[in-house]
Design an enzyme around this catalytic site. Structure first.
Site, PDB file in Angstrom:
ATOM      1  N   GLY A 131       0.835  -1.203   0.000  1.00 62.80           N
ATOM      2  CA  GLY A 131       0.000   0.000   0.000  1.00 62.80           C
ATOM      3  C   GLY A 131       0.864   1.245   0.000  1.00 62.80           C
ATOM      4  O   GLY A 131       1.879   1.296   0.684  1.00 62.80           O
ATOM      5  N   ARG A 151       0.939  -5.069  -5.285  1.00 64.52           N
ATOM      6  CA  ARG A 151       0.948  -6.302  -4.490  1.00 64.52           C
ATOM      7  C   ARG A 151       1.260  -7.416  -5.477  1.00 64.52           C
ATOM      8  O   ARG A 151       0.827  -7.370  -6.624  1.00 64.52           O
ATOM      9  CB  ARG A 151      -0.395  -6.486  -3.798  1.00 64.52           C
ATOM     10  CG  ARG A 151      -0.644  -5.361  -2.796  1.00 64.52           C
ATOM     11  CD  ARG A 151      -1.639  -5.717  -1.735  1.00 64.52           C
ATOM     12  NE  ARG A 151      -1.436  -4.916  -0.540  1.00 64.52           N
ATOM     13  CZ  ARG A 151      -2.060  -3.754  -0.283  1.00 64.52           C
ATOM     14  NH1 ARG A 151      -2.932  -3.264  -1.139  1.00 64.52           N
ATOM     15  NH2 ARG A 151      -1.814  -3.094   0.829  1.00 64.52           N
ATOM     16  N   ASP A 168       4.308  -3.829   6.482  1.00 62.12           N
ATOM     17  CA  ASP A 168       4.566  -5.107   7.110  1.00 62.12           C
ATOM     18  C   ASP A 168       4.788  -6.263   6.107  1.00 62.12           C
ATOM     19  O   ASP A 168       5.783  -7.002   6.186  1.00 62.12           O
ATOM     20  CB  ASP A 168       3.282  -5.348   7.920  1.00 62.12           C
ATOM     21  CG  ASP A 168       3.438  -6.416   8.914  1.00 62.12           C
ATOM     22  OD1 ASP A 168       4.463  -6.427   9.580  1.00 62.12           O
ATOM     23  OD2 ASP A 168       2.514  -7.258   8.996  1.00 62.12           O
ATOM     24  N   THR A 217       4.143   2.993   5.447  1.00 65.69           N
ATOM     25  CA  THR A 217       2.738   2.600   5.627  1.00 65.69           C
ATOM     26  C   THR A 217       2.029   3.616   6.506  1.00 65.69           C
ATOM     27  O   THR A 217       2.615   4.101   7.480  1.00 65.69           O
ATOM     28  CB  THR A 217       2.604   1.196   6.254  1.00 65.69           C
ATOM     29  OG1 THR A 217       1.246   0.989   6.659  1.00 65.69           O
ATOM     30  CG2 THR A 217       3.493   1.009   7.468  1.00 65.69           C
ATOM     31  N   ASP A 275      -0.353   2.849   8.350  1.00 67.13           N
ATOM     32  CA  ASP A 275      -0.950   2.125   9.487  1.00 67.13           C
ATOM     33  C   ASP A 275      -0.150   2.245  10.793  1.00 67.13           C
ATOM     34  O   ASP A 275      -0.682   1.990  11.862  1.00 67.13           O
ATOM     35  CB  ASP A 275      -1.100   0.630   9.152  1.00 67.13           C
ATOM     36  CG  ASP A 275      -1.920   0.405   7.900  1.00 67.13           C
ATOM     37  OD1 ASP A 275      -2.727   1.289   7.567  1.00 67.13           O
ATOM     38  OD2 ASP A 275      -1.758  -0.647   7.252  1.00 67.13           O
ATOM     39  N   ASP A 335       2.142   0.256  11.952  1.00 69.61           N
ATOM     40  CA  ASP A 335       2.004  -1.053  12.602  1.00 69.61           C
ATOM     41  C   ASP A 335       3.286  -1.881  12.559  1.00 69.61           C
ATOM     42  O   ASP A 335       3.239  -3.104  12.677  1.00 69.61           O
ATOM     43  CB  ASP A 335       0.863  -1.839  11.933  1.00 69.61           C
ATOM     44  CG  ASP A 335       1.107  -2.060  10.445  1.00 69.61           C
ATOM     45  OD1 ASP A 335       2.046  -1.469   9.894  1.00 69.61           O
ATOM     46  OD2 ASP A 335       0.342  -2.822   9.828  1.00 69.61           O
ATOM     47  N   GLY A 337      -6.099   1.333   8.809  1.00 70.41           N
ATOM     48  CA  GLY A 337      -5.136   0.882   9.826  1.00 70.41           C
ATOM     49  C   GLY A 337      -4.943  -0.619   9.821  1.00 70.41           C
ATOM     50  O   GLY A 337      -4.207  -1.146  10.640  1.00 70.41           O
ATOM     51  N   ARG A 338      -5.670  -1.293   8.941  1.00 71.77           N
ATOM     52  CA  ARG A 338      -5.631  -2.768   8.923  1.00 71.77           C
ATOM     53  C   ARG A 338      -5.909  -3.317  10.320  1.00 71.77           C
ATOM     54  O   ARG A 338      -6.884  -2.926  10.920  1.00 71.77           O
ATOM     55  CB  ARG A 338      -4.292  -3.253   8.393  1.00 71.77           C
ATOM     56  CG  ARG A 338      -4.248  -3.275   6.883  1.00 71.77           C
ATOM     57  CD  ARG A 338      -3.035  -4.001   6.455  1.00 71.77           C
ATOM     58  NE  ARG A 338      -3.107  -4.425   5.069  1.00 71.77           N
ATOM     59  CZ  ARG A 338      -2.113  -5.042   4.468  1.00 71.77           C
ATOM     60  NH1 ARG A 338      -1.004  -5.329   5.099  1.00 71.77           N
ATOM     61  NH2 ARG A 338      -2.234  -5.407   3.214  1.00 71.77           N
ATOM     62  N   HIS A 388      -9.688   5.600   0.659  1.00 71.53           N
ATOM     63  CA  HIS A 388      -8.351   5.853   0.128  1.00 71.53           C
ATOM     64  C   HIS A 388      -7.894   7.297   0.190  1.00 71.53           C
ATOM     65  O   HIS A 388      -6.709   7.575  -0.055  1.00 71.53           O
ATOM     66  CB  HIS A 388      -8.257   5.315  -1.302  1.00 71.53           C
ATOM     67  CG  HIS A 388      -8.174   3.815  -1.317  1.00 71.53           C
ATOM     68  ND1 HIS A 388      -9.293   3.023  -1.204  1.00 71.53           N
ATOM     69  CD2 HIS A 388      -7.113   2.982  -1.352  1.00 71.53           C
ATOM     70  CE1 HIS A 388      -8.921   1.756  -1.209  1.00 71.53           C
ATOM     71  NE2 HIS A 388      -7.609   1.712  -1.288  1.00 71.53           N
TER      72      HIS A 388
HETATM   73  P1  ADP Z   1       2.123  -3.862   2.795  1.00 67.60           P
HETATM   74  O1  ADP Z   1       3.569  -3.920   2.434  1.00 67.60           O
HETATM   75  O2  ADP Z   1       1.539  -2.505   2.597  1.00 67.60           O
HETATM   76  O3  ADP Z   1       1.874  -4.461   4.172  1.00 67.60           O
HETATM   77  P2  ADP Z   1       1.066  -6.315   1.587  1.00 67.60           P
HETATM   78  O4  ADP Z   1       0.817  -6.986   2.896  1.00 67.60           O
HETATM   79  O5  ADP Z   1       0.017  -6.447   0.545  1.00 67.60           O
HETATM   80  O6  ADP Z   1       1.318  -4.747   1.741  1.00 67.60           O
HETATM   81  O7  ADP Z   1       2.441  -6.880   1.029  1.00 67.60           O
HETATM   82  C1  ADP Z   1       2.979  -6.399  -0.192  1.00 67.60           C
HETATM   83  C2  ADP Z   1       3.646  -7.503  -0.943  1.00 67.60           C
HETATM   84  O8  ADP Z   1       4.718  -8.054  -0.163  1.00 67.60           O
HETATM   85  C3  ADP Z   1       2.782  -8.707  -1.250  1.00 67.60           C
HETATM   86  O9  ADP Z   1       1.975  -8.504  -2.376  1.00 67.60           O
HETATM   87  C4  ADP Z   1       3.825  -9.778  -1.508  1.00 67.60           C
HETATM   88  O10 ADP Z   1       4.378  -9.621  -2.781  1.00 67.60           O
HETATM   89  C5  ADP Z   1       4.889  -9.431  -0.481  1.00 67.60           C
HETATM   90  N1  ADP Z   1       4.699 -10.267   0.738  1.00 67.60           N
HETATM   91  C6  ADP Z   1       3.836 -10.086   1.744  1.00 67.60           C
HETATM   92  N2  ADP Z   1       3.924 -11.079   2.645  1.00 67.60           N
HETATM   93  C7  ADP Z   1       4.862 -11.943   2.177  1.00 67.60           C
HETATM   94  C8  ADP Z   1       5.417 -13.194   2.636  1.00 67.60           C
HETATM   95  N3  ADP Z   1       5.023 -13.754   3.775  1.00 67.60           N
HETATM   96  N4  ADP Z   1       6.372 -13.781   1.868  1.00 67.60           N
HETATM   97  C9  ADP Z   1       6.793 -13.225   0.718  1.00 67.60           C
HETATM   98  N5  ADP Z   1       6.305 -12.069   0.239  1.00 67.60           N
HETATM   99  C10 ADP Z   1       5.359 -11.427   0.937  1.00 67.60           C
END
Ligand code: ADP
Length: 320
Positions: free
Chosen positions: A12, A73, A104, A127, A129, A131, A172-173, A251
């Site tokens: 995000g 993502r 995260d 982020t 959030d 978090d 904030g998820r 958003h």
């Molecule tokens: P954010 O970074 O904002 O928390 P996401 O949780 O959607 O957003 O994570 C972004 C991208 O990071 C995911 O689409 C994926 O490509 C990668 N990612 C997230 N979790 C994992 C994981 N456990 N292992 C490998 N890649 C991950």
């Protein structure tokens, strides 16, 4: 000393990601190190969308929300095969270290690359959030909180005019930080966060009493991770005669020009990230805590769950 590094934004978006990427790029160039920009996070890395950056490529972006690199993502990154492709694309270009700016999940993805290939990674927490474990600030959370405050100020005007209850759902998820700080600073009557149990019956009874005492309006801030704003609104509307409305900010909270705090801190963190990578210190996330830049072990950052500041929770109980 590394000679070539890359930077990406992932997951995000958040206001200040541009300032961070700019600082990474300009610091690397200042140190005489080549720097590559990867488009659209891990997806762009897998699909070979990398370009070498010059100083001018990161000009005119510090004041903008979003991210000039694009973000995404990427499901493929969750697979060993996807990560292998990404790793090979870095190696082929002689890139020796990577800075990942994201939340995260993105940092989790970075940790996988680091543990599987020993590839030097430095993370920056991008982020809204707030978090990420080990720090009390993430890039973009300040701007997002200010966006929410702006909405709260406006909602209070109209709520007061109509004697309404307004339920405001914020992002904030699974973390209640945005709801908590914006609720405290916006003077909300109730703040609902995922970290604390809540009882809608109790809230409804107490706000009904407040109306009987002559209260003109009530503002409830609810974190998306705790409940749907619409559900809270429906419950109150069904159990009282008070006009109740919901507003889901969505958003809008992600966009907009970054605040001074987000720009300055993102710049500091970006500089630290680049210097650290270049000098051979990796496997860390740089964040801000108690007014200082801190470095947190990447593994620890993604394997621990951040708790809400108990002082803020206590303050909310006293003031709301
Ligand atoms: P954010 O970074 O904002 O928390 P996401 O949780 O959607 O957003 O994570 C972004 C991208 O990071 C995911 O689409 C994926 O490509 C990668 N990612 C997230 N979790 C994992 C994981 N456990 N292992 C490998 N890649 C991950």
């Amino acid at each position: 000393m590394l000679k070539s590094i890359a930077v990406m934004t992932s997951g995000g978006d958040s206001p200040g990601m541009n300032a961070a990427a700019r600082a990474v790029a300009r610091t690397a160039l200042y140190e005489g190190v080549r720097v590559w920009g990867i488009s659209d996070g891990y997806q762009g890395l897998i699909e070979e969308r990398l370009r070498e950056l010059e100083s001018k490529d990161v000009g005119d972006i510090i004041q903008r929300g979003g991210t000039f690199l694009g973000t995404a993502r990427c499901e493929q990154w969750q697979t060993p095969e996807g990560r292998r492709l990404g790793y090979e694309n870095l190696i082929q270009r002689g890139i020796e270290g990577l800075c990942v700016i994201g939340g995260d999940g993105s940092l989790r993805g970075a940790q996988r690359l680091s543990e599987e290939y020993g590839f030097p990674i430095v993370g920056l927490p991008g982020t809204i959030d707030n978090d990420v474990w080990g720090m009390d600030y993430t890039i973009g959370c300040d701007t997002a909180a200010n966006t929410i405050i702006d909405a709260i100020n406006k909602l209070r005007d109209t709520a007061s005019a109509h004697r309404r209850v307004i339920v405001l759902e914020v992002m904030g998820r699974n973390c209640g930080w945005l709801a908590l700080v914006s609720g405290i600073s916006g003077g909300a009557e109730y703040i609902i966060v995922p970290e604390e149990e809540f009882d809608l019956r109790q809230i409804t009874d107490s706000l009904s009493e407040a109306y009987e005492r002559g209260k003109r309006y009530i503002l409830i801030v609810v974190a998306e991770g705790a409940a749907r704003g619409q559900d809270v609104c429906d419950y109150i509307a069904q159990h009282t005669d008070i006009e109740t409305r919901v507003s889901v900010l969505g958003h809008i909270q992600r966009g907009g020009a970054p605040s001074v705090i987000d720009r300055v801190r993102a710049s500091q963190l970006g500089e630290q990230a680049a210097l650290s990578l270049i000098s051979g210190l990796s496997g860390v996330v740089f964040g801000y805590s108690n007014g200082h830049v801190v470095s947190v072990n990447l593994y620890d950052a993604v394997n621990n769950k951040k708790k809400l500041d108990p002082e803020y929770l206590r303050l909310a109980k006293v003031l709301c």
